[in-house]
Design a protein around this motif. Structure first.
Motif, PDB file in Angstrom:
ATOM      1  N   ASN A 137       0.582  -1.302   0.112  1.00 19.49           N
ATOM      2  CA  ASN A 137      -0.164  -0.046  -0.102  1.00 19.49           C
ATOM      3  C   ASN A 137       0.845   1.148  -0.016  1.00 19.49           C
ATOM      4  OD1 ASN A 137      -2.343  -1.402  -0.098  1.00 19.49           O
ATOM      5  ND2 ASN A 137      -2.707  -1.471   2.226  1.00 19.49           N
ATOM      6  N   ILE A 138       2.168   1.165   0.770  1.00 17.64           N
ATOM      7  CA  ILE A 138       2.861   2.380   0.692  1.00 17.64           C
ATOM      8  C   ILE A 138       3.626   2.482  -0.570  1.00 17.64           C
ATOM      9  CG2 ILE A 138       4.991   3.114   1.652  1.00 17.64           C
ATOM     10  CD1 ILE A 138       4.534   1.877   4.300  1.00 17.64           C
ATOM     11  N   TYR A 139       4.040   1.342  -1.289  1.00 21.62           N
ATOM     12  CA  TYR A 139       4.286   1.699  -2.823  1.00 21.62           C
ATOM     13  C   TYR A 139       3.172   2.044  -3.747  1.00 21.62           C
ATOM     14  CZ  TYR A 139       9.245   0.246  -2.374  1.00 21.62           C
ATOM     15  OH  TYR A 139      10.385   0.086  -2.069  1.00 21.62           O
ATOM     16  N   ARG A 140       1.934   1.624  -3.379  1.00 25.81           N
ATOM     17  CA  ARG A 140       0.876   2.120  -4.339  1.00 25.81           C
ATOM     18  C   ARG A 140       0.814   3.697  -4.032  1.00 25.81           C
ATOM     19  NH1 ARG A 140      -4.566  -0.961  -3.208  1.00 25.81           N
ATOM     20  NH2 ARG A 140      -5.949   0.802  -3.652  1.00 25.81           N
ATOM     21  N   ASP A 141       1.081   3.969  -2.665  1.00 20.84           N
ATOM     22  CA  ASP A 141       0.962   5.649  -2.530  1.00 20.84           C
ATOM     23  C   ASP A 141       2.021   6.388  -3.414  1.00 20.84           C
ATOM     24  OD1 ASP A 141      -1.088   5.525  -0.840  1.00 20.84           O
ATOM     25  OD2 ASP A 141       0.210   5.209   0.929  1.00 20.84           O
ATOM     26  N   PHE A 142       3.165   5.829  -3.379  1.00 17.52           N
ATOM     27  CA  PHE A 142       4.222   6.389  -4.108  1.00 17.52           C
ATOM     28  C   PHE A 142       4.028   6.197  -5.512  1.00 17.52           C
ATOM     29  CE2 PHE A 142       9.099   6.427  -4.955  1.00 17.52           C
ATOM     30  CZ  PHE A 142       9.172   7.801  -4.416  1.00 17.52           C
ATOM     31  N   ALA A 143       3.603   5.502  -6.284  1.00 16.16           N
ATOM     32  CA  ALA A 143       3.472   5.331  -7.525  1.00 16.16           C
ATOM     33  C   ALA A 143       2.316   6.594  -7.872  1.00 16.16           C
ATOM     34  CB  ALA A 143       2.795   3.876  -8.057  1.00 16.16           C
ATOM     35  N   ALA A 144       1.249   6.698  -7.054  1.00 20.56           N
ATOM     36  CA  ALA A 144       0.533   7.531  -7.217  1.00 20.56           C
ATOM     37  C   ALA A 144       1.131   9.109  -7.283  1.00 20.56           C
ATOM     38  CB  ALA A 144      -0.775   7.799  -6.154  1.00 20.56           C
ATOM     39  N   LYS A 145       1.953   9.059  -6.041  1.00 23.74           N
ATOM     40  CA  LYS A 145       2.752  10.340  -5.989  1.00 23.74           C
ATOM     41  C   LYS A 145       3.402  10.750  -7.444  1.00 23.74           C
ATOM     42  CE  LYS A 145       4.062  13.974  -3.382  1.00 23.74           C
ATOM     43  NZ  LYS A 145       3.063  14.848  -3.106  1.00 23.74           N
ATOM     44  N   LEU A 146       4.128   9.621  -7.683  1.00 26.81           N
ATOM     45  CA  LEU A 146       5.007   9.668  -8.942  1.00 26.81           C
ATOM     46  C   LEU A 146       4.160  10.270 -10.187  1.00 26.81           C
ATOM     47  CD1 LEU A 146       7.426   6.901  -8.669  1.00 26.81           C
ATOM     48  CD2 LEU A 146       8.100   9.157  -8.404  1.00 26.81           C
ATOM     49  N   ARG A 147       2.865   9.730 -10.198  1.00 23.00           N
ATOM     50  CA  ARG A 147       1.881  10.191 -11.311  1.00 23.00           C
ATOM     51  C   ARG A 147       1.370  11.226 -11.260  1.00 23.00           C
ATOM     52  NH1 ARG A 147       1.081   4.012 -11.421  1.00 23.00           N
ATOM     53  NH2 ARG A 147       2.237   3.213 -13.371  1.00 23.00           N
ATOM     54  N   GLY A 148       1.567  12.089 -10.120  1.00 21.60           N
ATOM     55  CA  GLY A 148       1.004  13.350  -9.781  1.00 21.60           C
ATOM     56  C   GLY A 148      -0.282  13.192  -9.164  1.00 21.60           C
ATOM     57  N   ASP A 198      -3.099  12.225  -5.703  1.00 20.01           N
ATOM     58  CA  ASP A 198      -3.228  12.344  -4.426  1.00 20.01           C
ATOM     59  C   ASP A 198      -2.755  11.146  -3.784  1.00 20.01           C
ATOM     60  OD1 ASP A 198      -3.341  13.980  -2.210  1.00 20.01           O
ATOM     61  OD2 ASP A 198      -5.579  13.332  -1.780  1.00 20.01           O
ATOM     62  N   ALA A 199      -1.923  11.242  -2.590  1.00 20.72           N
ATOM     63  CA  ALA A 199      -1.423  10.092  -1.738  1.00 20.72           C
ATOM     64  C   ALA A 199      -1.544  10.777  -0.199  1.00 20.72           C
ATOM     65  CB  ALA A 199      -0.101   9.692  -2.214  1.00 20.72           C
ATOM     66  N   PRO A 200      -2.554  11.000   0.284  1.00 15.78           N
ATOM     67  CA  PRO A 200      -2.487  11.528   1.572  1.00 15.78           C
ATOM     68  C   PRO A 200      -1.830  10.781   2.705  1.00 15.78           C
ATOM     69  CG  PRO A 200      -4.688  10.609   1.077  1.00 15.78           C
ATOM     70  CD  PRO A 200      -3.653  10.314  -0.107  1.00 15.78           C
ATOM     71  N   CYS A 201      -1.722   9.645   2.573  1.00 16.40           N
ATOM     72  CA  CYS A 201      -1.002   8.664   3.699  1.00 16.40           C
ATOM     73  C   CYS A 201       0.431   8.530   3.536  1.00 16.40           C
ATOM     74  CB  CYS A 201      -1.960   7.370   3.619  1.00 16.40           C
ATOM     75  SG  CYS A 201      -3.661   7.568   4.549  1.00 16.40           S
ATOM     76  N   LEU A 202       1.004   8.944   2.255  1.00 17.28           N
ATOM     77  CA  LEU A 202       2.455   8.896   1.981  1.00 17.28           C
ATOM     78  C   LEU A 202       3.291   9.663   3.002  1.00 17.28           C
ATOM     79  CD1 LEU A 202       4.614   7.555   0.197  1.00 17.28           C
ATOM     80  CD2 LEU A 202       4.483   9.467  -0.992  1.00 17.28           C
ATOM     81  N   LEU A 203       3.904   8.959   3.860  1.00 18.55           N
ATOM     82  CA  LEU A 203       4.897   9.642   4.821  1.00 18.55           C
ATOM     83  C   LEU A 203       6.348  10.040   3.842  1.00 18.55           C
ATOM     84  CD1 LEU A 203       4.355   7.875   7.780  1.00 18.55           C
ATOM     85  CD2 LEU A 203       2.892   9.810   6.810  1.00 18.55           C
ATOM     86  N   GLY A 204       6.651  11.019   4.034  1.00 20.79           N
ATOM     87  CA  GLY A 204       8.084  11.605   3.386  1.00 20.79           C
ATOM     88  C   GLY A 204       9.367  12.055   4.235  1.00 20.79           C
ATOM     89  N   ILE A 205       9.928  13.173   3.789  1.00 20.09           N
ATOM     90  CA  ILE A 205      11.020  13.664   4.401  1.00 20.09           C
ATOM     91  C   ILE A 205      10.458  14.420   5.839  1.00 20.09           C
ATOM     92  CG2 ILE A 205      10.833  16.091   3.298  1.00 20.09           C
ATOM     93  CD1 ILE A 205      13.907  14.083   4.050  1.00 20.09           C
ATOM     94  N   ALA A 206       9.477  15.082   5.744  1.00 16.07           N
ATOM     95  CA  ALA A 206       9.052  15.528   7.119  1.00 16.07           C
ATOM     96  C   ALA A 206       8.843  14.653   8.291  1.00 16.07           C
ATOM     97  CB  ALA A 206       7.907  16.290   6.874  1.00 16.07           C
TER      98      ALA A 206
END
Length: 371
Positions: free
Chosen positions: A323-334, A336-344
């Motif tokens: 599911n986290i990779y699914r979030d990331f794939a969505a982010k890469l395609r521009g 919304d991925a509201p549950c993806l955690l990042g640098i912050a």
């Protein structure tokens, strides 16, 4: 829609988390592992390529080699996943960002807070997608708890108890997976607190939506001659005034991967266990308790969208990771991925580790958590 092409850094022969990243990334057929620097030893890197069933010509011996070769290909990699021991996270991510590639990295973000701060600056300058695999935020029911708490299901948050007991390091470390985790040169300043304590910390903030303001820490190396902590107890105070307790240990004999979180407000409470991830309890102030199950009709659209099977068909660790990779794939395609955690969130995790280690070593009492 073509599949996104992933390059992996780390994950060579004998690695635990490399195959997990590969399985998770490819589960939904949105991502494909096509290349990697699986080891600094070219022979071991090619051996990993055979294991991953990818072209041995795309198993490289160095980062520079991979980035140059992949850039020259029409079907070159779209992003990299960093699955090395902690001390290699910063140099790997730095090189990938410099090559113009988005990055997904395993937790913790880096080996030290100073490295994390440097990486945060690099991510801001690069302006590229960046993700951190805090695995347990991928469980649909964890996301459901987060949504319900945000909607007021338990009222005002008063108390959080998060525990992460393991027992696999109760004896002197043996083997690749154990040895690097107790080595300060590879793991960083934190042992147990950095390996699993940071998961517990992240889960507490993710589920409750509240940030930890300060903490009181007692970290110990219980096994004789161990250089890093293997048993941790941390008191937490959240920004809204709620109190918390975080327990993390890798010397509790018989424990496997017992991550558990309990959240209590003035109107109710919630209780979820990672080893039984397909249900959680929601308590009401009048004494009623609801068992919320994966696949329930009561689930909100967010949790439902990340559930792959009907109720009664268990999903677990790999699906949560996916599911986290699914979030990331969505982010890469521009998208919304509201549950993806990042640098912050990665930076906050490193601030937690750093603060807990410093507070415990100095016996300093309550210490503010400052990123």
């Amino acid at each position: 829609m073509r599949r996104l092409r992933m390059g992996m850094i780390g994950g060579g022969p004998g690695a635990f988390i490399g195959p997990v990243h590969r399985f998770a990334a490819e589960l939904d057929r949105e991502i494909e592992l096509v290349a990697g620097v699986f080891s600094s030893d070219p022979d071991r890197s090619r051996s990993a390529a055979a294991q991953y069933l990818i072209d041995p010509a795309r198993a490289y011996g160095s980062l520079d080699e991979m980035f140059a070769a992949e850039k020259a290909r029409e079907d070159g990699i779209d992003f990299v996943s960093v699955v090395t021991p902690n001390h290699n996270h910063l140099p790997s991510a730095r090189a990938a960002l410099a090559a113009g590639l988005p990055v997904m990295t395993d937790k913790p973000l880096t080996a030290t807070l100073a490295e994390a701060q440097e990486l945060a600056g690099l991510v801001a300058s690069a302006g590229l997608p960046f993700g951190v695999t805090f695995t347990y935020t991928g469980y649909p029911l964890v996301r459901e708890m987060r949504e319900r708490i945000a909607a007021g299901a338990i009222g005002t948050l008063r108390k959080v108890v998060v525990e992460y007991p393991q027992g696999w390091l109760s004896q002197p470390a043996e083997g690749k997976q154990a040895e690097w985790r107790v080595d300060p040169a590879q793991a960083g300043a934190g042992g147990c607190i950095g390996d699993i304590g940071v998961h517990a910390f992240n889960l507490a903030e993710f589920v409750t939506g509240q940030k930890v303001k300060c903490l009181l820490a007692d970290l110990a190396a219980v096994v004789p001659n161990r250089a890093l902590d293997d048993d941790c107890a941390v008191l937490l105070r959240f920004a809204n005034g709620a109190r918390g307790v975080l327990l993390a240990s890798q010397i509790e004999v018989g424990e496997l991967n017992g991550l558990r979180i309990r959240c209590y407000g003035d109107k109710g409470g919630m209780n979820w266990k990672q080893e039984e991830p397909n249900s959680f309890l929601q308590h009401q102030a009048d004494g009623r308790t609801e068992v919320v199950r994966a696949g329930d009709a009561s689930l909100g659209p967010l949790a439902a969208s990340f559930t792959r099977t009907p109720g009664g068909h268990p999903e677990g660790y790999l699906e949560a990771f996916a599911n986290i990779y699914r979030d990331f794939a969505a982010k890469l395609r521009g998208e919304d991925a509201p549950c993806l955690l990042g640098i912050a969130e990665g930076l906050r995790g490193m601030a937690f580790i750093d603060t807990a280690v410093r507070a415990s070593n100095a016996e300093a009492g309550w210490v503010d958590l400052n990123v």
